[in-house]
Write a protein that holds these residues in place. Structure first.
Motif, PDB file in Angstrom:
ATOM      1  N   UNK A 157       0.834  -1.211   0.000  1.00 13.58           N
ATOM      2  CA  UNK A 157       0.000   0.000   0.000  1.00 13.58           C
ATOM      3  C   UNK A 157       0.870   1.264   0.000  1.00 13.58           C
ATOM      4  N   UNK A 158       1.881   1.279   0.836  1.00 11.97           N
ATOM      5  CA  UNK A 158       2.710   2.484   0.964  1.00 11.97           C
ATOM      6  C   UNK A 158       3.618   2.665  -0.258  1.00 11.97           C
ATOM      7  N   UNK A 188       2.944   1.620  -3.264  1.00  9.85           N
ATOM      8  CA  UNK A 188       2.060   2.035  -4.358  1.00  9.85           C
ATOM      9  C   UNK A 188       1.690   3.520  -4.225  1.00  9.85           C
ATOM     10  N   UNK A 189       1.488   3.951  -3.001  1.00  6.98           N
ATOM     11  CA  UNK A 189       1.150   5.365  -2.764  1.00  6.98           C
ATOM     12  C   UNK A 189       2.310   6.268  -3.186  1.00  6.98           C
ATOM     13  N   UNK A 190       3.531   5.840  -2.849  1.00  6.85           N
ATOM     14  CA  UNK A 190       4.700   6.645  -3.203  1.00  6.85           C
ATOM     15  C   UNK A 190       4.874   6.723  -4.713  1.00  6.85           C
ATOM     16  N   UNK A 191       4.401   5.673  -5.399  1.00  8.93           N
ATOM     17  CA  UNK A 191       4.584   5.622  -6.860  1.00  8.93           C
ATOM     18  C   UNK A 191       3.359   6.102  -7.624  1.00  8.93           C
ATOM     19  N   UNK A 192       2.380   6.681  -6.932  1.00 12.27           N
ATOM     20  CA  UNK A 192       1.198   7.194  -7.647  1.00 12.27           C
ATOM     21  C   UNK A 192       1.637   8.218  -8.689  1.00 12.27           C
ATOM     22  N   UNK A 193       1.069   8.142  -9.885  1.00 10.71           N
ATOM     23  CA  UNK A 193       1.517   9.069 -10.926  1.00 10.71           C
ATOM     24  C   UNK A 193       1.240  10.521 -10.558  1.00 10.71           C
ATOM     25  N   UNK A 194       2.154  11.406 -10.972  1.00  6.85           N
ATOM     26  CA  UNK A 194       1.968  12.841 -10.726  1.00  6.85           C
ATOM     27  C   UNK A 194       1.923  13.575 -12.053  1.00  6.85           C
ATOM     28  N   UNK A 195       1.142  14.623 -12.083  1.00  7.27           N
ATOM     29  CA  UNK A 195       1.000  15.398 -13.318  1.00  7.27           C
ATOM     30  C   UNK A 195       2.102  16.452 -13.422  1.00  7.27           C
ATOM     31  N   UNK A 196       2.602  16.618 -14.630  1.00  3.12           N
ATOM     32  CA  UNK A 196       3.528  17.725 -14.881  1.00  3.12           C
ATOM     33  C   UNK A 196       2.712  18.993 -15.069  1.00  3.12           C
ATOM     34  N   UNK A 197       3.290  20.097 -14.679  1.00  2.08           N
ATOM     35  CA  UNK A 197       2.595  21.373 -14.846  1.00  2.08           C
ATOM     36  C   UNK A 197       2.897  21.910 -16.243  1.00  2.08           C
ATOM     37  N   UNK A 224       3.698  24.329 -19.271  1.00  2.02           N
ATOM     38  CA  UNK A 224       4.444  25.589 -19.278  1.00  2.02           C
ATOM     39  C   UNK A 224       3.500  26.791 -19.352  1.00  2.02           C
ATOM     40  N   UNK A 258       0.714  27.162 -17.826  1.00  6.26           N
ATOM     41  CA  UNK A 258       0.283  27.524 -16.466  1.00  6.26           C
ATOM     42  C   UNK A 258       1.410  28.250 -15.728  1.00  6.26           C
ATOM     43  N   UNK A 259       2.628  27.758 -15.911  1.00  5.31           N
ATOM     44  CA  UNK A 259       3.776  28.428 -15.280  1.00  5.31           C
ATOM     45  C   UNK A 259       3.833  29.892 -15.716  1.00  5.31           C
TER      46      UNK A 259
END
Ligand SMILES: [Zn+2]
Lengths: 216, 143
Positions: free
Chosen positions: B54-55, B57-66, B68, B70-71
Motif C-alpha cells: 500500500x505504501x 504504491x502510494x509513493x509511486x502514484x503518478x503525478x501530473x507535470x505542470x 508551461x 500555467x507556469x
C-alpha cells in the motif's frame, strides 16, 4: 519560531545578497536554498521567485489536484497559491521551511474552494465521505483474510477517493509527497501527535477498503 | 503464551510504524528481530506485506507535470502584482495631495484672478498626483 529572523534582517540580508549576486544566472539560482531565493525576491529580484515557482509548482499542483480532483480547479488554486505566497512573502520567516508554508496556503485555498463549492459533484462527494457506512468494509479482518492482495494504482486511486478530503490530503502528503509528521502538522495546523494517530487510522482504513474491493 | 505472542506482534507493528510511518527517507529495512517474527507469524507477515505494498504504491502514484502555459500564467500574475503601486510607501502624500487639490478647486470662485490661480494650482496638484502614481509604478518596475 522564536529563532526565526525578523523581516528587517531578511530584507537587509536580501539586499546584501542582491548586491553580491551581481550576474547570477538562472542555473546559479536553481542551486540556491529557498531562504536565499526568498531574500533575493524580497530585495526585488523577480527571477528568484520564478525559480521558487518552478521548484514547487508540480508539488502544489498535484497536492491540490488530489484534493479537488479537477485539473481546472487545481490550476486556479496553484496560481492563487503562488500569488498569495508572493503577497505574504514579507511575513515569511526565513529560518522556517518554505515548503510547508506554501502547502499550507495551497491547502487552505483548496479547502476553501471545497467549502464554497455548491457543485453537485462536490456535494455528493462530501456526503459520501461524511460517514456513509457503505464506504466502510463490512468486516475488516475476515475480508482481509479471504482475499489475495493484488493492488493497482487505479484501485488505490478509487480507494483514496472514498476517504474524506482532509484524510486523503494527510495520507498523500506523507506517503506520496514524503513530508515528515512535523511538516504535515504545519501544513494542516494540527499537532504532530494528531497527525500520527490520524495516519495510523487512515492506513488501516485504506487497507480494509482495498481488501473489500479486491473481494468484489 | 498468547499474551507474549500478542506483545511480539505489537512490537513488530510498532517497529514497522517507526520504519515506514514516522519520518521520510530511505527504508532501512526490517530488523533481524522483526524478520524472525514475520517468518513465524502468518498474520504479521501478511499484514506487513499488504502495508508495504500500500505504501509503496502510494509513493509511486503518478503525478501530473505542470504545463508551461500555467507556469507562464502564474509568473505573469506575479509580475502584475509586483508592478502594482504600493501606496503604503506613501502614507501621507496621497491623502494630502487629494485634500489640497480638492480645497484649491472648491474654495475660490473661478471669476477672479485668485480663482483662476487656485484652479491652476489645483490642476498642477492633480498633475503632480498623477506623476506621483506613475513614479510609484515605475519604481516598482525598476526593482
Ligand atoms: Zn505477529
Amino acid at each position: 519560531m522564536a529563532n526565526c529572523e525578523t523581516l528587517t534582517q531578511v530584507v537587509l540580508r536580501g539586499f546584501g545578497q542582491l548586491l553580491a549576486s551581481g550576474g547570477l544566472t538562472r542555473q546559479d539560482k536553481e542551486k540556491l536554498a529557498d531562504g536565499q531565493l526568498i531574500a533575493l525576491t524580497l530585495s526585488g529580484d523577480a527571477r528568484s521567485y520564478e525559480v521558487l515557482v518552478r521548484r514547487y509548482q508540480k508539488l502544489v499542483y498535484n497536492v491540490v489536484y488530489q484534493m479537488l480532483r479537477s485539473h481546472e480547479a487545481a490550476a486556479d488554486v496553484t496560481q492563487e497559491t503562488f500569488l498569495k505566497a508572493f503577497r505574504s512573502l514579507s511575513t515569511f520567516r526565513s529560518e522556517c521551511a518554505f515548503k510547508p508554508w506554501l502547502l499550507r496556503i495551497a491547502t487552505n485555498s483548496g479547502l476553501n474552494l471545497i467549502r464554497d463549492s455548491k457543485s453537485k459533484e462536490h456535494d455528493s462527494l462530501e456526503s459520501l465521505l461524511d460517514g456513509n457506512p457503505a464506504c466502510e468494509p463490512a468486516s475488516g479482518q475476515n475480508v482481509e483474510s479471504e482475499v489475495e492482495w493484488s493492488l493497482s494504482h487505479a484501485m488505490l486511486g478509487e480507494a483514496l477517493l472514498t476517504l474524506p478530503p482532509r484524510h486523503r490530503h494527510v495520507f498523500l502528503l506523507r506517503y506520496q509527497h514524503d513530508l515528515s509528521y512535523a511538516e504535515i502538522a504545519s501544513v494542516v495546523d494540527e499537532p504532530e501527535t494528531t497527525i500520527k494517530a490520524q495516519l495510523f487510522r487512515i492506513r488501516e482504513k485504506l487497507k480494509k477498503i482495498l481488501a473489500e474491493r479486491m473481494r468484489t | 503464551m498468547n499474551d507474549s505472542k500478542n506483545d511480539e506482534c505489537a512490537l513488530f507493528r510498532l517497529d514497522f510504524e517507526k520504519r515506514r510511518g514516522e519520518e521520510p527517507g530511505p527504508d532501512t529495512g526490517i530488523s533481524e528481530q522483526g524478520k524472525k517474527h514475520a517468518d513465524s507469524c502468518v498474520a504479521c507477515h501478511k499484514w506487513a506485506f499488504e502495508m508495504e505494498s500500500l505504501l509503496d504504491m502510494s509513493a509511486a502514484l503518478p503525478q501530473f507535470d505542470v504545463p508551461e502555459a500555467l507556469t507562464q500564467q502564474i509568473l505573469a500574475a506575479v509580475e502584475t502584482e509586483r508592478k502594482m503601486p504600493r501606496m503604503s510607501q506613501y502614507p501621507l502624500v496621497l491623502p494630502l495631495s487629494i485634500i489640497g487639490a480638492a480645497a484649491l478647486l472648491t474654495v475660490l470662485p473661478f471669476d477672479s484672478l485668485e480663482g483662476m490661480l487656485s484652479w491652476g494650482i489645483g490642476l498642477a496638484a492633480m498633475v503632480l498626483l498623477k506623476g506621483l502614481l506613475s513614479g510609484v509604478q515605475a519604481g516598482q518596475q525598476a526593482v
